[in-house]
Design a protein around this motif. Structure first.
Motif, PDB file in Angstrom:
ATOM      1  N   THR A  34       0.779  -1.239   0.000  1.00 46.57           N
ATOM      2  CA  THR A  34       0.000   0.000   0.000  1.00 46.57           C
ATOM      3  C   THR A  34       0.811   1.289   0.000  1.00 46.57           C
ATOM      4  O   THR A  34       0.286   2.322  -0.407  1.00 46.57           O
ATOM      5  N   VAL A  35       2.049   1.250   0.442  1.00 50.06           N
ATOM      6  CA  VAL A  35       2.844   2.475   0.557  1.00 50.06           C
ATOM      7  C   VAL A  35       3.560   2.755  -0.768  1.00 50.06           C
ATOM      8  O   VAL A  35       4.256   1.890  -1.293  1.00 50.06           O
ATOM      9  N   ASN A  36       3.380   3.953  -1.280  1.00 48.40           N
ATOM     10  CA  ASN A  36       4.030   4.359  -2.525  1.00 48.40           C
ATOM     11  C   ASN A  36       5.397   4.953  -2.197  1.00 48.40           C
ATOM     12  O   ASN A  36       5.490   5.962  -1.498  1.00 48.40           O
ATOM     13  N   LEU A  37       6.447   4.328  -2.714  1.00 46.02           N
ATOM     14  CA  LEU A  37       7.810   4.782  -2.453  1.00 46.02           C
ATOM     15  C   LEU A  37       8.428   5.495  -3.657  1.00 46.02           C
ATOM     16  O   LEU A  37       9.611   5.827  -3.645  1.00 46.02           O
ATOM     17  N   ASP A  38       7.626   5.735  -4.693  1.00 45.19           N
ATOM     18  CA  ASP A  38       8.142   6.307  -5.947  1.00 45.19           C
ATOM     19  C   ASP A  38       8.825   7.661  -5.744  1.00 45.19           C
ATOM     20  O   ASP A  38       9.788   7.967  -6.441  1.00 45.19           O
ATOM     21  N   ASN A  39       8.350   8.483  -4.851  1.00 45.73           N
ATOM     22  CA  ASN A  39       8.910   9.818  -4.680  1.00 45.73           C
ATOM     23  C   ASN A  39       9.886   9.928  -3.514  1.00 45.73           C
ATOM     24  O   ASN A  39      10.256  11.026  -3.119  1.00 45.73           O
ATOM     25  N   ILE A  40      10.292   8.789  -2.964  1.00 45.25           N
ATOM     26  CA  ILE A  40      11.245   8.799  -1.857  1.00 45.25           C
ATOM     27  C   ILE A  40      12.649   9.014  -2.409  1.00 45.25           C
ATOM     28  O   ILE A  40      13.087   8.293  -3.306  1.00 45.25           O
ATOM     29  N   GLN A  41      13.345  10.017  -1.867  1.00 43.83           N
ATOM     30  CA  GLN A  41      14.702  10.284  -2.307  1.00 43.83           C
ATOM     31  C   GLN A  41      15.678   9.384  -1.561  1.00 43.83           C
ATOM     32  O   GLN A  41      15.543   9.179  -0.353  1.00 43.83           O
ATOM     33  N   ILE A  42      16.645   8.861  -2.292  1.00 40.84           N
ATOM     34  CA  ILE A  42      17.663   7.992  -1.701  1.00 40.84           C
ATOM     35  C   ILE A  42      18.841   8.860  -1.278  1.00 40.84           C
ATOM     36  O   ILE A  42      19.335   9.681  -2.073  1.00 40.84           O
ATOM     37  N   TYR A  43      19.292   8.691  -0.078  1.00 40.65           N
ATOM     38  CA  TYR A  43      20.419   9.467   0.443  1.00 40.65           C
ATOM     39  C   TYR A  43      21.689   9.047  -0.258  1.00 40.65           C
ATOM     40  O   TYR A  43      21.966   7.867  -0.435  1.00 40.65           O
TER      41      TYR A  43
END
Length: 93
Positions: free
Chosen positions: A83-92
Motif C-alpha cells: 500500500t505504501v508508494n515509495l516512488d517519490n522517496i529520495q535515496i540518500y
C-alpha cells in the motif's frame, strides 16, 4: 510486489490453538482477561496483536511473546509493501 502474504497472527491463534483445543472466543477472552470483541477482532484479522496481548497469549498457551510479535510485524510489513508508494522517496547519497 511480493505475492506471498504472511498469515495474520489471529489466524494462527484461531486455527492452531482455539480450534485445536476446542476453545471458544468467550473462553479465550476469559483466559486472557480481555473482551470477547478483542479476541473476535484478532482472530478475524481486524486487530493487531500488541506487545501486551502477545505477553498474554504467550503465557496462556505456553508460547513465546516474541513469536507473536514477529508474526504481527511480518504481516504489517507485507501490508505496508502493498500500500505504501515509495516512488517519490529520495535515496540518500
Amino acid at each position: 510486489m511480493e505475492m506471498f502474504s504472511p498469515a495474520h497472527p489471529g489466524k494462527l491463534l484461531k486455527s492452531g490453538y482455539m480450534e485445536e483445543l476446542n476453545l471458544s472466543v468467550a473462553k479465550v477472552a476469559l483466559m486472557l482477561g480481555v473482551s470477547r470483541k478483542t479476541i473476535y477482532d484478532i482472530i478475524n484479522c481486524k486487530a493487531s496483536v500488541t506487545p501486551a496481548m502477545a505477553l498474554k497469549i504467550a503465557k496462556a498457551f505456553n508460547s513465546d511473546a516474541q513469536f507473536w510479535l514477529d508474526l504481527q510485524t511480518q504481516y504489517d510489513l507485507w501490508v505496508a509493501k502493498q500500500t505504501v508508494n515509495l516512488d517519490n522517496i529520495q535515496i540518500y547519497g
